[in-house]
Design a protein around this motif. Structure first.
Motif, PDB file in Angstrom:
ATOM      1  N   LEU A   1     -14.261   9.014  -3.451  1.00  0.00           N
ATOM      2  CA  LEU A   1     -14.081   7.570  -3.433  1.00  0.00           C
ATOM      3  C   LEU A   1     -15.254   6.889  -4.124  1.00  0.00           C
ATOM      4  CD1 LEU A   1     -12.943   6.977   0.270  1.00  0.00           C
ATOM      5  CD2 LEU A   1     -11.509   7.371  -1.755  1.00  0.00           C
ATOM      6  N   ILE A   2     -14.954   5.976  -5.033  1.00  0.00           N
ATOM      7  CA  ILE A   2     -15.972   5.180  -5.709  1.00  0.00           C
ATOM      8  C   ILE A   2     -15.820   3.732  -5.259  1.00  0.00           C
ATOM      9  CG2 ILE A   2     -16.900   4.408  -7.922  1.00  0.00           C
ATOM     10  CD1 ILE A   2     -15.593   6.884  -9.189  1.00  0.00           C
ATOM     11  N   GLU A   3     -16.809   3.232  -4.531  1.00  0.00           N
ATOM     12  CA  GLU A   3     -16.780   1.832  -4.096  1.00  0.00           C
ATOM     13  C   GLU A   3     -15.464   1.512  -3.372  1.00  0.00           C
ATOM     14  OE1 GLU A   3     -18.928  -1.209  -4.796  1.00  0.00           O
ATOM     15  OE2 GLU A   3     -20.361   0.419  -4.593  1.00  0.00           O
ATOM     16  N   ALA A   4     -15.094   2.359  -2.436  1.00  0.00           N
ATOM     17  CA  ALA A   4     -13.845   2.173  -1.701  1.00  0.00           C
ATOM     18  C   ALA A   4     -14.017   2.702  -0.290  1.00  0.00           C
ATOM     19  CB  ALA A   4     -12.696   2.907  -2.391  1.00  0.00           C
ATOM     20  N   GLY A   5     -13.335   2.036   0.653  1.00  0.00           N
ATOM     21  CA  GLY A   5     -13.420   2.474   2.035  1.00  0.00           C
ATOM     22  C   GLY A   5     -12.361   1.810   2.889  1.00  0.00           C
ATOM     23  N   PRO A   6     -12.383   2.072   4.206  1.00  0.00           N
ATOM     24  CA  PRO A   6     -11.321   1.614   5.104  1.00  0.00           C
ATOM     25  C   PRO A   6     -11.560   0.269   5.771  1.00  0.00           C
ATOM     26  CG  PRO A   6     -12.719   3.171   6.255  1.00  0.00           C
ATOM     27  CD  PRO A   6     -13.282   3.047   4.857  1.00  0.00           C
ATOM     28  N   ALA A   7     -12.680  -0.394   5.480  1.00  0.00           N
ATOM     29  CA  ALA A   7     -13.030  -1.602   6.225  1.00  0.00           C
ATOM     30  C   ALA A   7     -12.001  -2.710   6.036  1.00  0.00           C
ATOM     31  CB  ALA A   7     -14.404  -2.102   5.825  1.00  0.00           C
ATOM     32  N   GLY A   8     -11.896  -3.531   7.016  1.00  0.00           N
ATOM     33  CA  GLY A   8     -10.987  -4.666   7.028  1.00  0.00           C
ATOM     34  C   GLY A   8     -10.970  -5.228   8.438  1.00  0.00           C
ATOM     35  N   PRO A   9     -10.158  -6.251   8.703  1.00  0.00           N
ATOM     36  CA  PRO A   9      -9.446  -7.038   7.686  1.00  0.00           C
ATOM     37  C   PRO A   9     -10.379  -7.958   6.904  1.00  0.00           C
ATOM     38  CG  PRO A   9      -9.109  -7.976   9.865  1.00  0.00           C
ATOM     39  CD  PRO A   9      -9.888  -6.705  10.073  1.00  0.00           C
ATOM     40  N   ALA A  10      -9.828  -8.498   5.805  1.00  0.00           N
ATOM     41  CA  ALA A  10     -10.599  -9.401   4.945  1.00  0.00           C
ATOM     42  C   ALA A  10      -9.722 -10.605   4.618  1.00  0.00           C
ATOM     43  CB  ALA A  10     -11.031  -8.679   3.675  1.00  0.00           C
ATOM     44  N   PRO A  11      -9.648 -11.569   5.535  1.00  0.00           N
ATOM     45  CA  PRO A  11      -8.706 -12.685   5.379  1.00  0.00           C
ATOM     46  C   PRO A  11      -8.866 -13.481   4.090  1.00  0.00           C
ATOM     47  CG  PRO A  11      -9.638 -12.637   7.593  1.00  0.00           C
ATOM     48  CD  PRO A  11     -10.406 -11.647   6.786  1.00  0.00           C
ATOM     49  N   ASP A  12     -10.084 -13.563   3.571  1.00  0.00           N
ATOM     50  CA  ASP A  12     -10.326 -14.373   2.380  1.00  0.00           C
ATOM     51  C   ASP A  12     -10.060 -13.625   1.074  1.00  0.00           C
ATOM     52  OD1 ASP A  12     -11.129 -16.448   4.025  1.00  0.00           O
ATOM     53  OD2 ASP A  12     -13.237 -15.864   3.948  1.00  0.00           O
ATOM     54  N   LEU A  13      -9.733 -12.321   1.161  1.00  0.00           N
ATOM     55  CA  LEU A  13      -9.644 -11.512  -0.057  1.00  0.00           C
ATOM     56  C   LEU A  13      -8.615 -12.025  -1.058  1.00  0.00           C
ATOM     57  CD1 LEU A  13     -10.675  -9.072  -1.604  1.00  0.00           C
ATOM     58  CD2 LEU A  13      -9.002  -7.658  -0.384  1.00  0.00           C
ATOM     59  N   PRO A  14      -7.379 -12.326  -0.658  1.00  0.00           N
ATOM     60  CA  PRO A  14      -6.422 -12.824  -1.667  1.00  0.00           C
ATOM     61  C   PRO A  14      -6.916 -14.078  -2.384  1.00  0.00           C
ATOM     62  CG  PRO A  14      -5.262 -12.157   0.312  1.00  0.00           C
ATOM     63  CD  PRO A  14      -6.729 -12.137   0.649  1.00  0.00           C
TER      64      PRO A  14
ATOM     65  N   ARG B   1       0.836  -1.194   0.000  1.00  0.00           N
ATOM     66  CA  ARG B   1       0.000   0.000   0.000  1.00  0.00           C
ATOM     67  C   ARG B   1       0.881   1.258   0.000  1.00  0.00           C
ATOM     68  NH1 ARG B   1      -4.098   0.965  -1.471  1.00  0.00           N
ATOM     69  NH2 ARG B   1      -3.020  -0.129  -3.119  1.00  0.00           N
ATOM     70  N   ALA B   2       1.963   1.244   0.753  1.00  0.00           N
ATOM     71  CA  ALA B   2       2.865   2.395   0.799  1.00  0.00           C
ATOM     72  C   ALA B   2       3.483   2.669  -0.568  1.00  0.00           C
ATOM     73  CB  ALA B   2       3.965   2.170   1.840  1.00  0.00           C
ATOM     74  N   ALA B   3       3.806   1.620  -1.317  1.00  0.00           N
ATOM     75  CA  ALA B   3       4.388   1.804  -2.645  1.00  0.00           C
ATOM     76  C   ALA B   3       3.378   2.435  -3.596  1.00  0.00           C
ATOM     77  CB  ALA B   3       4.865   0.460  -3.192  1.00  0.00           C
ATOM     78  N   HIS B   4       2.125   2.003  -3.514  1.00  0.00           N
ATOM     79  CA  HIS B   4       1.087   2.598  -4.356  1.00  0.00           C
ATOM     80  C   HIS B   4       0.879   4.074  -4.007  1.00  0.00           C
ATOM     81  CE1 HIS B   4      -0.742  -0.686  -6.771  1.00  0.00           C
ATOM     82  NE2 HIS B   4      -0.184  -1.465  -5.859  1.00  0.00           N
TER      83      HIS B   4
ATOM     84  N   LEU C   1      -5.493   6.763   1.543  1.00  0.00           N
ATOM     85  CA  LEU C   1      -4.263   6.763   2.332  1.00  0.00           C
ATOM     86  C   LEU C   1      -3.411   7.986   2.027  1.00  0.00           C
ATOM     87  CD1 LEU C   1      -3.216   2.986   2.178  1.00  0.00           C
ATOM     88  CD2 LEU C   1      -4.562   4.176   3.921  1.00  0.00           C
ATOM     89  N   LEU C   2      -3.384   8.410   0.778  1.00  0.00           N
ATOM     90  CA  LEU C   2      -2.621   9.596   0.404  1.00  0.00           C
ATOM     91  C   LEU C   2      -3.219  10.849   1.038  1.00  0.00           C
ATOM     92  CD1 LEU C   2      -0.435  11.068  -1.180  1.00  0.00           C
ATOM     93  CD2 LEU C   2      -1.899  10.927  -3.208  1.00  0.00           C
ATOM     94  N   ALA C   3      -4.538  10.959   1.023  1.00  0.00           N
ATOM     95  CA  ALA C   3      -5.194  12.116   1.636  1.00  0.00           C
ATOM     96  C   ALA C   3      -4.939  12.163   3.135  1.00  0.00           C
ATOM     97  CB  ALA C   3      -6.691  12.077   1.360  1.00  0.00           C
TER      98      ALA C   3
ATOM     99  N   ALA D   1      -7.291  -3.064   8.848  1.00  0.00           N
ATOM    100  CA  ALA D   1      -8.349  -2.070   8.648  1.00  0.00           C
ATOM    101  C   ALA D   1      -7.715  -0.688   8.716  1.00  0.00           C
ATOM    102  CB  ALA D   1      -9.428  -2.216   9.709  1.00  0.00           C
ATOM    103  N   TYR D   2      -8.374   0.297   8.111  1.00  0.00           N
ATOM    104  CA  TYR D   2      -7.766   1.611   7.960  1.00  0.00           C
ATOM    105  C   TYR D   2      -8.670   2.732   8.480  1.00  0.00           C
ATOM    106  CZ  TYR D   2      -4.456  -0.919   5.038  1.00  0.00           C
ATOM    107  OH  TYR D   2      -3.505  -1.811   4.583  1.00  0.00           O
ATOM    108  N   TRP D   3      -9.387   2.449   9.571  1.00  0.00           N
ATOM    109  CA  TRP D   3     -10.291   3.455  10.125  1.00  0.00           C
ATOM    110  C   TRP D   3      -9.525   4.640  10.710  1.00  0.00           C
ATOM    111  CZ3 TRP D   3     -15.044   3.365   8.641  1.00  0.00           C
ATOM    112  CH2 TRP D   3     -15.637   2.158   8.273  1.00  0.00           C
TER     113      TRP D   3
END
Length: 266
Positions: A126-139, A79-82, A112-114, A199-201
């Protein structure tokens, strides 16, 4: 008349980032940086970019690392690289103060940049994006989605029928046996690794600029996530776009443009 230039810049870790800069005639009203989602590319924004440019805004789009014409297998996909890639664009192209507009994983990068560089950001959409997590099954879910592409596609028409939008076919590569994705599977799956555990709250709560959250009526945000986002930041404007799924910018570009224009006018 809009003048468009294309280029490539190199980030601190050596990743090449392909970008396009749409300059309106005269002084731009607002400067936008548009960030696409996972496994996508900057061409997804063409319709919206044209509408925003016609309104007198400067619009910059780019291919995220591991996507499109940017470095296919970058040294890292954190995420930091992005965030650093977007920061490099803002600094080298002189975009600040910039309005960040990101969809899905691109929206997460914009968020994250903001949070980390508030002095560079005028507003956040933000379009269909937010801070929720974690999401263990995502990968595993992303891997299954990529593996479910019936490649090679026999034709671009077959690819469009499966992927849902013509824009998704533009980075396919033609080989002797048909059309293949240009992305590297390992890179794409690794790009969501941190979302599985984090998560990124806290970052969401730190953002100070005006914010607009756009949901598709049939989108894929977690149930309750938009409401919780407003609980943390009640000054956030929330708009739900009818007849749109996760790719709001492709499903309903005209309605999306109207929502953005109304947000800017306020």
């Amino acid at each position: 008349m809009t003048h468009t230039t294309s280029g490539t810049l190199t980030t601190p870790d050596g990743t090449h980032i392909a970008h396009r800069d749409h300059h309106p005639a005269g002084t731009p009203t607002t400067t936008f940086l548009l960030l696409h989602g996972l496994a996508g590319h900057q061409g997804e924004w063409d319709t919206l970019a044209a509408r925003l440019s016609a309104d007198g805004h400067r619009v910059v789009t780019y291919d995220a690392r591991g996507h499109g014409a940017s470095t296919r297998t970058p040294p890292t996909t954190t995420r930091a690289a992005h965030v650093q890639d977007a920061l490099t664009l803002i600094e080298e192209l002189g975009l600040a103060p910039v309005t960040l507009l990101g969809q899905s994983l691109g929206g997460h990068t914009a968020m994250l940049l903001a949070a980390s560089h508030p002095h560079l950001v005028r507003s956040l959409i933000l379009i269909e994006a937010g801070p929720a997590g974690p999401a263990p099954d995502l990968p595993a879910q992303i891997a299954a989605w990529l593996d479910g592409w019936p490649t090679p596609f026999k034709s671009l028409e077959e690819a469009e029928a499966f992927l849902g939008h013509e824009a998704w076919t533009r980075t396919l590569v033609q080989r002797e046996d048909g059309w293949h994705p240009a992305w590297d599977r390992t890179t794409i799956v690794a790009s969501v690794a941190e979302l599985a555990t984090t998560a990124y709250w806290e970052e969401w709560s730190r953002i100070t600029c005006p914010m607009l959250l756009i949901q598709g009526e049939h989108g894929t945000m977690r149930p309750g996530e938009p409401a919780e986002m407003l609980t943390h930041r009640p000054d956030t404007r929330l708009i739900r776009i009818p007849d749109a799924a996760h790719d709001v910018h492709l499903d309903q570009p005209a309605r999306l443009h109207e929502a953005i224009a109304a947000f800017l006018s306020d």
